[in-house]
Design an enzyme around this catalytic site. Structure first.
Site: not given
Ligand code: GLC
Length: 517
Positions: A195, A210, A248
């Site tokens: 995620s 990143r 996610d």
């Molecule tokens: C951050 C991550 C993203 C994820 C979110 C919730 O924003 O960059 O990929 O979906 O957190 O977990």
């Protein structure tokens, strides 16, 4: 079946911070190692001067101004948001990158089979065995491993090694014989929910753009995390094939639609904040060269936690000095601007910074030792939930919280103030959260018909009133029609969603459909 649960008490903290130099009320900086006992009382302490009711009233007025977002401002932010989302679809490498997820269309609801899912979120690592039973039904067995702060900062490959090790332990526990030998009758596909923003050119590749959510593992950004993970699988000889790599939000989108077909958007309001939705391929100009059919759909991981990063132009009027402080003292200054104002990782810290400011100004905890509250990130967002939901008239949960965790005495007037302050910060987060959803609704033209928004994450599921406040903000933006945009508690996207996507991918590849991506 037994599950192995490894827990750790988390992180070494970074040093103390101050908004404006030395703080009054600070004493010696000796750390207690035992848990303090405490008592509660309703009368003022004779020795320490406590905040005066009139002063707190004035301060509350000040903070109400600071943290309140008007309907008009919500609309302006939303309008700008729409443009930013569109730009992300048009061109690569935009701030809000609108990442193609290579998940094609909705599930049928009839996906079946046995799958493994590995979920590397912001706080925990989870391994799940998911059995999809069709007709929107499933069963999940899972183990959770708490990530330490050290693991979030160590060499990237070591983090993936830890993932592979946990997966291996789970497989041995669940599929091993008495000798620990694993004999699988047929290969179980693994979906990896990673995620963080990933640039994908196929469902089983993903270059980390990143780190977000406080992670900083070196030698990972810019690299294919699927390849790094496969290397770890080989190292531990894990007998599993990873078939899909997802976010996610994408998992949540698919899992929610699996059980509730009016779902069009999925959001996570947890440690981080983000959304995914289903887009017509023809509306994603930046992947035109792939030659995929315009009239089919593909899930997009918006990564909109990055909204207003770097330029800070769209939320300049509502961004506070506390937000700026958090940003500048984070491991990723100027990034994830929207997320830093909304997500669970940061709300407790905003609250703490306001308290520290009041201590600095001499209006709070005079004569008390405030060193514990001066520790960055010592005030968990879960405390805000507790403060807002304290059912006792004297706010005794709040009393206990301050004495137990911070060794601080509070009066009922102060506790009531804290409750209002928590409400302000929690409400601002919920209201700002509505802008991203509203922007997607406008972009996709979902308002007239209405739609379901699957939502997950600790803030959404545990923070009292978060969903109601978000719904109110949608009405502020859209008027009565806003009531047709309904968020609801989503299914477990990172586990179940990942399994469904593994199933969809398997079926797609077997059918030879876009087999190269
Ligand atoms: C951050 C991550 C993203 C994820 C979110 C919730 O924003 O960059 O990929 O979906 O957190 O977990």
């Amino acid at each position: 079946m037994s599950t192995t649960v490894v827990k750790s008490d988390g992180a070494p903290r970074r040093g103390s911070i101050s908004l404006s130099g030395k703080r009054r009320g600070s004493g010696t900086e000796k750390m207690d190692t035992h848990i303090a006992s405490w008592h509660t009382r309703t009368h003022l302490h004779e020795d320490n001067p406590h905040a005066r009711e009139e002063d707190l009233k004035k301060l509350l007025e000040r903070y109400t101004k600071t943290f309140t977002i008007t309907p008009q401002r919500l609309k302006m932010i939303t309008d700008n948001f729409v443009g930013v989302l569109e730009k992300g679809l048009e061109e690569p490498e935009q701030t809000v990158p609108m990442l193609p997820a290579y998940v094609f269309g909705w599930p049928t609801g009839e996906e079946v089979g046995s799958y493994l899912a590995l979920d590397l979120g912001g706080t925990n690592l989870r391994v799940c065995h998911v059995v999809l039973k069709g007709k929107g039904k499933f069963e999940v067995t899972q183990s959770k491993f708490r990530l330490t702060e050290e693991q979030k900062q160590q060499e990237g490959q070591l983090l993936f090694d830890f993932c592979a090790e946990c997966l291996n332990t789970f497989i041995i526990d669940h599929f091993g014989d008495a000798n620990g030998d694993v004999i699988l009758e047929e290969e179980i596909a693994l979906g990896f929910t990673f995620s963080y923003p990933m640039q994908q050119d196929a469902i089983d590749h993903g270059k980390l753009i990143r780190w977000t959510k406080g992670f900083g593992n070196p030698n990972t950004e810019g690299r294919d995390c699927a390849a790094m993970f496969r290397q770890s699988l080989e190292k531990f000889k894990v007998p599993i094939k990873m078939t899909s790599l997802i976010n996610d939000t994408t998992g949540t989108l698919i899992a929610s639609n699996y059980v509730r077909q009016d779902t069009r958007i999925a959001c996570i309001f947890g440690t981080g904040c983000n959304a995914a939705y289903m887009e017509h391929i023809g509306n994603i100009p930046k992947i035109k060269s792939l030659g995929l059919p315009d009239d089919e759909d593909m899930a997009i991981n918006c990564e909109y936690g990055a909204f207003d990063s770097f330029t800070h132009e769209h939320m300049a009027e509502v961004r506070t000095k506390y937000d700026e402080y958090i940003d500048l003292h984070s491991n990723k200054p100027h990034e994830q601007t929207y997320e830093k104002m909304i997500a669970g990782l940061y709300l407790g810290e905003i609250f703490r910074l306001v308290m520290c400011e009041m201590v600095d100004e001499g209006s709070l905890f005079l004569g008390q030792n405030t060193y514990k509250i001066e520790k960055p990130y010592s005030f968990d967002t879960a405390f805000l939930s507790l403060i807002e939901s304290d059912p006792t008239e004297e706010l005794l949960t709040v009393t206990g919280l301050f004495t137990h965790f911070f060794g601080l005495d509070t009066t009922i007037v102060e506790r009531k103030f804290f409750r209002e302050l928590a409400k302000l910060i929690g409400t601002r987060a919920a209201r700002l959260s509505s802008c991203g959803i509203a922007a997607l609704v406008i972009k996709m033209g979902y308002l007239e018909e209405g739609c379901g928004v699957g939502a997950d994450g600790s803030l959404y599921s545990k923070y009292p009133g978060f969903a109601d406040r978000l719904h109110q903000a949608l009405v502020d933006i859209f008027g009565e029609k806003g009531k047709k945009i309904v968020t609801y508690q989503a299914e477990d996207g990172s586990g179940v969603g990942s399994a469904i996507i593994a199933a969809m991918t398997k079926a797609r590849k077997e059918a030879g459909k876009y087999a190269h991506v």
